[in-house]
Scaffold this motif. Sequence first.
Motif, PDB file in Angstrom:
ATOM      1  N   GLU A  26       0.859  -1.180   0.000  1.00 35.95           N
ATOM      2  CA  GLU A  26       0.000   0.000   0.000  1.00 35.95           C
ATOM      3  C   GLU A  26       0.892   1.226   0.000  1.00 35.95           C
ATOM      4  O   GLU A  26       1.890   1.282   0.725  1.00 35.95           O
ATOM      5  N   ALA A  27       0.538   2.198  -0.818  1.00 38.07           N
ATOM      6  CA  ALA A  27       1.370   3.392  -0.959  1.00 38.07           C
ATOM      7  C   ALA A  27       0.953   4.490   0.006  1.00 38.07           C
ATOM      8  O   ALA A  27      -0.236   4.713   0.241  1.00 38.07           O
ATOM      9  N   LEU A  28       1.950   5.162   0.550  1.00 33.33           N
ATOM     10  CA  LEU A  28       1.723   6.393   1.285  1.00 33.33           C
ATOM     11  C   LEU A  28       2.234   7.508   0.383  1.00 33.33           C
ATOM     12  O   LEU A  28       3.442   7.719   0.257  1.00 33.33           O
ATOM     13  N   ALA A  29       1.314   8.182  -0.287  1.00 30.98           N
ATOM     14  CA  ALA A  29       1.682   9.195  -1.277  1.00 30.98           C
ATOM     15  C   ALA A  29       2.081  10.500  -0.598  1.00 30.98           C
ATOM     16  O   ALA A  29       1.334  11.054   0.217  1.00 30.98           O
ATOM     17  N   LEU A  30       3.272  10.983  -0.932  1.00 23.94           N
ATOM     18  CA  LEU A  30       3.799  12.218  -0.359  1.00 23.94           C
ATOM     19  C   LEU A  30       4.324  13.100  -1.480  1.00 23.94           C
ATOM     20  O   LEU A  30       4.792  12.601  -2.509  1.00 23.94           O
ATOM     21  N   ASP A  31       4.243  14.405  -1.264  1.00 22.00           N
ATOM     22  CA  ASP A  31       4.910  15.276  -2.218  1.00 22.00           C
ATOM     23  C   ASP A  31       6.318  15.570  -1.709  1.00 22.00           C
ATOM     24  O   ASP A  31       6.709  15.145  -0.621  1.00 22.00           O
ATOM     25  N   GLN A  36      10.244  15.970   3.351  1.00 16.69           N
ATOM     26  CA  GLN A  36      11.331  16.611   4.074  1.00 16.69           C
ATOM     27  C   GLN A  36      11.041  16.737   5.572  1.00 16.69           C
ATOM     28  O   GLN A  36      11.915  17.114   6.352  1.00 16.69           O
ATOM     29  N   LYS A  37       9.807  16.422   5.970  1.00 18.06           N
ATOM     30  CA  LYS A  37       9.435  16.515   7.385  1.00 18.06           C
ATOM     31  C   LYS A  37       9.719  15.180   8.083  1.00 18.06           C
ATOM     32  O   LYS A  37       9.568  14.120   7.496  1.00 18.06           O
ATOM     33  N   ASN A  38      10.107  15.251   9.326  1.00 13.24           N
ATOM     34  CA  ASN A  38      10.332  14.014  10.073  1.00 13.24           C
ATOM     35  C   ASN A  38       9.164  13.666  10.992  1.00 13.24           C
ATOM     36  O   ASN A  38       9.139  12.599  11.596  1.00 13.24           O
ATOM     37  N   ALA A  51       1.100   7.916  11.528  1.00 12.36           N
ATOM     38  CA  ALA A  51       1.806   9.050  12.127  1.00 12.36           C
ATOM     39  C   ALA A  51       3.299   8.762  12.039  1.00 12.36           C
ATOM     40  O   ALA A  51       3.790   7.809  12.639  1.00 12.36           O
ATOM     41  N   VAL A  52       4.002   9.546  11.235  1.00 19.25           N
ATOM     42  CA  VAL A  52       5.439   9.368  11.051  1.00 19.25           C
ATOM     43  C   VAL A  52       6.165  10.237  12.066  1.00 19.25           C
ATOM     44  O   VAL A  52       5.911  11.443  12.176  1.00 19.25           O
ATOM     45  N   SER A  53       7.061   9.627  12.836  1.00 19.69           N
ATOM     46  CA  SER A  53       7.838  10.339  13.848  1.00 19.69           C
ATOM     47  C   SER A  53       9.268   9.807  13.814  1.00 19.69           C
ATOM     48  O   SER A  53       9.647   8.918  14.570  1.00 19.69           O
ATOM     49  N   LEU A  54      10.064  10.378  12.911  1.00 25.52           N
ATOM     50  CA  LEU A  54      11.444   9.939  12.724  1.00 25.52           C
ATOM     51  C   LEU A  54      12.394  10.780  13.574  1.00 25.52           C
ATOM     52  O   LEU A  54      12.024  11.831  14.104  1.00 25.52           O
ATOM     53  N   ASP A  55      13.620  10.320  13.688  1.00 21.55           N
ATOM     54  CA  ASP A  55      14.632  11.068  14.417  1.00 21.55           C
ATOM     55  C   ASP A  55      14.887  12.408  13.740  1.00 21.55           C
ATOM     56  O   ASP A  55      14.682  12.567  12.527  1.00 21.55           O
ATOM     57  N   ARG A  56      15.345  13.375  14.513  1.00 18.52           N
ATOM     58  CA  ARG A  56      15.652  14.690  13.962  1.00 18.52           C
ATOM     59  C   ARG A  56      16.711  14.561  12.872  1.00 18.52           C
ATOM     60  O   ARG A  56      17.708  13.862  13.029  1.00 18.52           O
TER      61      ARG A  56
END
Length: 221
Positions: A26-31, A36-38, A51-56
Amino acid sequence: MILIERVLGNANEPEWAARLAAGTVEALALDHWEAQKNRFRKHTASGVEVAVSLDRGAFLRDGDVLLWDAAAARGVVARISLRDVMIIHLDHLAGQPPEYAMRTCVELGHALGNQHWPALVKDTRVFVPPTVDHKVMASVMNTHRFEGIRYEFVPGDDIVPYLAPHESRRLFGGAEGPVHTHTQDRYVAVDPDTGRVHGRAPVRASAHHHAHSPTDADAGS
């Protein structure tokens, strides 16, 4: 809601390519800018909220595997669409006196710098990634009325294969994913309109461009 705190791998990696091919993806479509957001929230194609919550300092690349359920053989993969890039063509300046060509290039650089637009110079082209709307970028270029300079907007996906990896990262911040570049190809082609020899350039100098030249100025006077 599903929490994503790390990237599992990338769909272009052989191991993941085989695993995903045998499962349901399944695709999570992003522009380009979302990638560029974490930290952000977004719905997948089927409506599942993640909910995407990546390291800084971390960011997503096209093809990144965000979720994999081995039992169900189901996964979520980031699919990133790159925005258009403005290409400024400087080749016509080669026929101008050196003093004029240098002055025009300095004025162009000053104009781009005033807008805080990043730029990549490659041969006789300047690649400018979008930071504002097309109309705003076109308005800036038309306001300065650079003679002998043409520009056009080209899909980012069309440009990536012809950039070296470091050039691609400079334009897209790594959002384009693993790069397969043709910049080292030995094959060349001759543009039928300009006669220029190039290494399979992504666009033709005459295609869908906005231009300003001395004749344009005369026509508008």
